[in-house]
Design a protein around this motif. Structure first.
Motif, PDB file in Angstrom:
ATOM      1  N   SER A  67     -21.407  15.479  78.810  1.00 21.70           N
ATOM      2  CA  SER A  67     -20.480  15.184  77.711  1.00 21.70           C
ATOM      3  C   SER A  67     -19.153  15.898  77.917  1.00 21.70           C
ATOM      4  O   SER A  67     -18.076  15.327  77.690  1.00 21.70           O
ATOM      5  N   LEU A 230     -13.369  11.810  70.585  1.00 23.49           N
ATOM      6  CA  LEU A 230     -14.134  11.194  71.667  1.00 23.49           C
ATOM      7  C   LEU A 230     -15.359  12.031  72.012  1.00 23.49           C
ATOM      8  O   LEU A 230     -16.440  11.482  72.280  1.00 23.49           O
ATOM      9  N   TRP A 232     -17.059  13.871  70.058  1.00 22.47           N
ATOM     10  CA  TRP A 232     -18.029  13.633  68.979  1.00 22.47           C
ATOM     11  C   TRP A 232     -18.874  12.388  69.303  1.00 22.47           C
ATOM     12  O   TRP A 232     -20.104  12.425  69.206  1.00 22.47           O
ATOM     13  N   GLN A 233     -18.198  11.311  69.689  1.00 23.57           N
ATOM     14  CA  GLN A 233     -18.901  10.065  69.995  1.00 23.57           C
ATOM     15  C   GLN A 233     -19.726  10.182  71.270  1.00 23.57           C
ATOM     16  O   GLN A 233     -20.874   9.702  71.334  1.00 23.57           O
ATOM     17  N   ARG A 236     -22.902  12.350  70.595  1.00 22.46           N
ATOM     18  CA  ARG A 236     -23.919  11.613  69.841  1.00 22.46           C
ATOM     19  C   ARG A 236     -24.618  10.589  70.746  1.00 22.46           C
ATOM     20  O   ARG A 236     -25.839  10.415  70.682  1.00 22.46           O
ATOM     21  N   ALA A 237     -23.834   9.924  71.586  1.00 18.99           N
ATOM     22  CA  ALA A 237     -24.404   8.904  72.458  1.00 18.99           C
ATOM     23  C   ALA A 237     -25.380   9.492  73.474  1.00 18.99           C
ATOM     24  O   ALA A 237     -26.370   8.848  73.846  1.00 18.99           O
TER      25      ALA A 237
END
Length: 296
Positions: A67, A230, A232-233, A236-237
């Protein structure tokens, strides 16, 4: 308000560095010496101690690592997209581009320690240390294309890279840090945070620089707003949770690193423009980091 109060002690140290530089200790050699002490001795000791003594599970750390890497790559791409807004030559653009994705480790370690204690320091230290080689790879690669310098030489002598690798290898080998050595390294680490933040404040610059203001505004927006969103997304992904998720978002929301200025100057780049961007992101990080802490 709680988020702001969490940041206040660390940003107060940065402000104190500004005051000391302007009104009490204005010697260039003094602050240069402080930066070298922190960069080559104190901060590597903090990173090594945090990683050598941390309970790091490689399987759980991999999503955080991926990430962080994805976030930095996104910063590079978004910064590149704004090239037409900057009005700079190739070397000036390569110098300032690094401010879109490089991160101030001193501030990150300080905030992570306030938020989550020793586990927070270990995760933030590990993430920052793991990302340093990739940040240098992108920055030095771009600058070397248009200026002078060797990519391998820059990476092989970077103290943060060496300390991170040494700490991880020491931990994976199953060694324990002797109590006297751990205490010694802890003292150095405590000094690293305080002196590092003072040095950040002393290095802030507001001289007029070239290029268009729209380009500078784009870099600041990418670093402080778009990248954390970004991250954050992406987190989570990839299933990043708990302290690791907080660490990832805060890592993405950190202001640009002061080492970007050092690198730009050493490789014949636009030092003045980089110094301005570092100063702007550091100042504006007070409200933006408060926002991200509140959301977390």
């Amino acid at each position: 308000m709680q988020s702001l109060l969490l940041l206040l002690p660390d940003f107060s140290l940065i402000l104190l560095g500004v005051v000391l530089r302007r009104h009490l200790v204005d010697g260039e050699s003094f602050w240069s010496g402080v930066e070298k002490l922190v960069y080559f001795v104190l901060f590597p000791a903090l990173l090594f101690n945090a990683l050598a003594t941390a309970d790091v599970d490689p399987g759980r750390a991999l999503p955080l690592f991926l990430s962080g890497l994805g976030t930095m790559a996104a910063g590079f791409v978004l910064g590149w997209i704004g090239r037409g807004l900057m009005g700079l030559d190739a070397m000036g653009f390569a110098s300032r581009l690094q401010c879109a994705y490089r991160f101030n480790t001193y501030i990150g370690i300080a905030i992570a320690g306030k938020l989550h204690g020793v586990p927070g320091v270990a995760l933030m230290g590990g993430l920052c240390g793991a990302m340093v080689p990739f940040a240098n790879l992108m920055a030095v690669g771009m600058l070397a294309r248009h200026g002078q310098g060797s990519l391998l030489r820059e990476l092989s002598r970077n103290p943060l890279v060496l300390a991170t690798l040494a700490g991880l290898l020491y931990h994976l080998a199953g060694f324990e840090v002797p109590v006297p050595l751990a205490a010694f390294l802890k003292r150095l680490g405590d000094a690293a945070v305080a002196l590092g933040l003072l040095a950040v404040g002393a290095a802030l610059r507001w001289e007029m620089v070239g290029g268009r203001w729209t380009g500078s505004a784009w870099i600041v927006a990418v670093k402080l707003l778009l990248l954390p969103a970004l991250a954050w997304q992406i987190g989570r992904a990839l299933g990043v949770e708990g302290i690791a998720f907080d660490t990832l978002v805060l890592f993405a929301a950190l202001p640009s690193a002061s080492s970007a200025y050092i690198l730009a100057m050493r490789m014949g780049g636009d030092g003045a423009g980089v110094a301005w961007l570092i100063s702007a992101t550091t100042l504006l990080a007070v409200p933006t980091l408060t926002l991200w802490l509140y959301l977390l």
